[in-house]
Design a protein around this motif. Structure first.
Motif, PDB file in Angstrom:
ATOM      1  N   SER A   2      47.533  45.031  47.684  1.00  0.00           N
ATOM      2  CA  SER A   2      47.710  43.579  47.697  1.00  0.00           C
ATOM      3  C   SER A   2      48.646  43.141  48.816  1.00  0.00           C
ATOM      4  N   HIS A  40      42.727  42.811  48.845  1.00  0.00           N
ATOM      5  CA  HIS A  40      42.640  42.462  47.433  1.00  0.00           C
ATOM      6  C   HIS A  40      41.471  43.145  46.735  1.00  0.00           C
ATOM      7  N   ASP A  41      40.377  43.383  47.460  1.00  0.00           N
ATOM      8  CA  ASP A  41      39.236  44.055  46.836  1.00  0.00           C
ATOM      9  C   ASP A  41      39.624  45.454  46.361  1.00  0.00           C
ATOM     10  N   ILE A  43      41.795  45.103  43.257  1.00  0.00           N
ATOM     11  CA  ILE A  43      40.961  44.772  42.099  1.00  0.00           C
ATOM     12  C   ILE A  43      40.266  46.027  41.578  1.00  0.00           C
ATOM     13  N   ARG A  68      40.928  47.592  37.996  1.00  0.00           N
ATOM     14  CA  ARG A  68      39.781  47.653  37.078  1.00  0.00           C
ATOM     15  C   ARG A  68      39.668  49.066  36.503  1.00  0.00           C
ATOM     16  N   LEU A  98      45.150  43.237  36.804  1.00  0.00           N
ATOM     17  CA  LEU A  98      43.787  43.000  37.276  1.00  0.00           C
ATOM     18  C   LEU A  98      43.559  41.502  37.458  1.00  0.00           C
ATOM     19  N   ALA A  99      43.964  40.718  36.481  1.00  0.00           N
ATOM     20  CA  ALA A  99      43.814  39.262  36.583  1.00  0.00           C
ATOM     21  C   ALA A  99      44.612  38.712  37.769  1.00  0.00           C
ATOM     22  N   ILE A 159      42.775  39.501  41.012  1.00  0.00           N
ATOM     23  CA  ILE A 159      41.632  38.590  41.174  1.00  0.00           C
ATOM     24  C   ILE A 159      42.116  37.219  41.611  1.00  0.00           C
ATOM     25  N   PHE A 160      43.198  36.732  40.999  1.00  0.00           N
ATOM     26  CA  PHE A 160      43.773  35.443  41.361  1.00  0.00           C
ATOM     27  C   PHE A 160      44.208  35.426  42.820  1.00  0.00           C
ATOM     28  N   LYS A 186      43.087  37.230  45.264  1.00  0.00           N
ATOM     29  CA  LYS A 186      41.906  37.215  46.131  1.00  0.00           C
ATOM     30  C   LYS A 186      41.323  35.808  46.206  1.00  0.00           C
ATOM     31  N   LEU A 187      41.209  35.143  45.072  1.00  0.00           N
ATOM     32  CA  LEU A 187      40.657  33.786  45.073  1.00  0.00           C
ATOM     33  C   LEU A 187      41.552  32.818  45.837  1.00  0.00           C
TER      34      LEU A 187
END
Length: 72
Positions: free
Chosen positions: A32, A37-38, A41, A45, A61-62, A65-66, A68-69
């Motif tokens: 990160s 970020h991928d 994740i 995961r 994990l959340a 994902i956040f 990355k978004l």
């Protein structure tokens, strides 16, 4: 009717195969911080799959994902 043989199903080996959840946390944090970020994740995961009762793994994990978004 066709019978299903469960003995032939195979599970995928871990992609990262770290020995402890702390190693997963460290690898995800490093990914990160490098804006990959991928990878973070995917790492988290897998940690969640290996330690499904660990709330921190699911939270991280959340968070990955956040992040990355948010970056996209």
């Amino acid at each position: 009717m066709e019978e299903h043989d469960d003995t032939q199903e195979t599970t995928q080996p871990p992609s990262y195969d770290f020995e402890s959840i702390e190693e997963y946390f460290g690898a995800a944090a490093a990914s990160s911080s490098n804006s990959t970020h991928d990878d973070a994740i995917a790492i988290m995961r897998e940690a969640g799959e290996r330690w499904p009762d660990d709330a921190t793994a699911h939270f991280n994990l959340a968070a990955a994902i956040f992040m990355k978004l948010k970056a996209d």
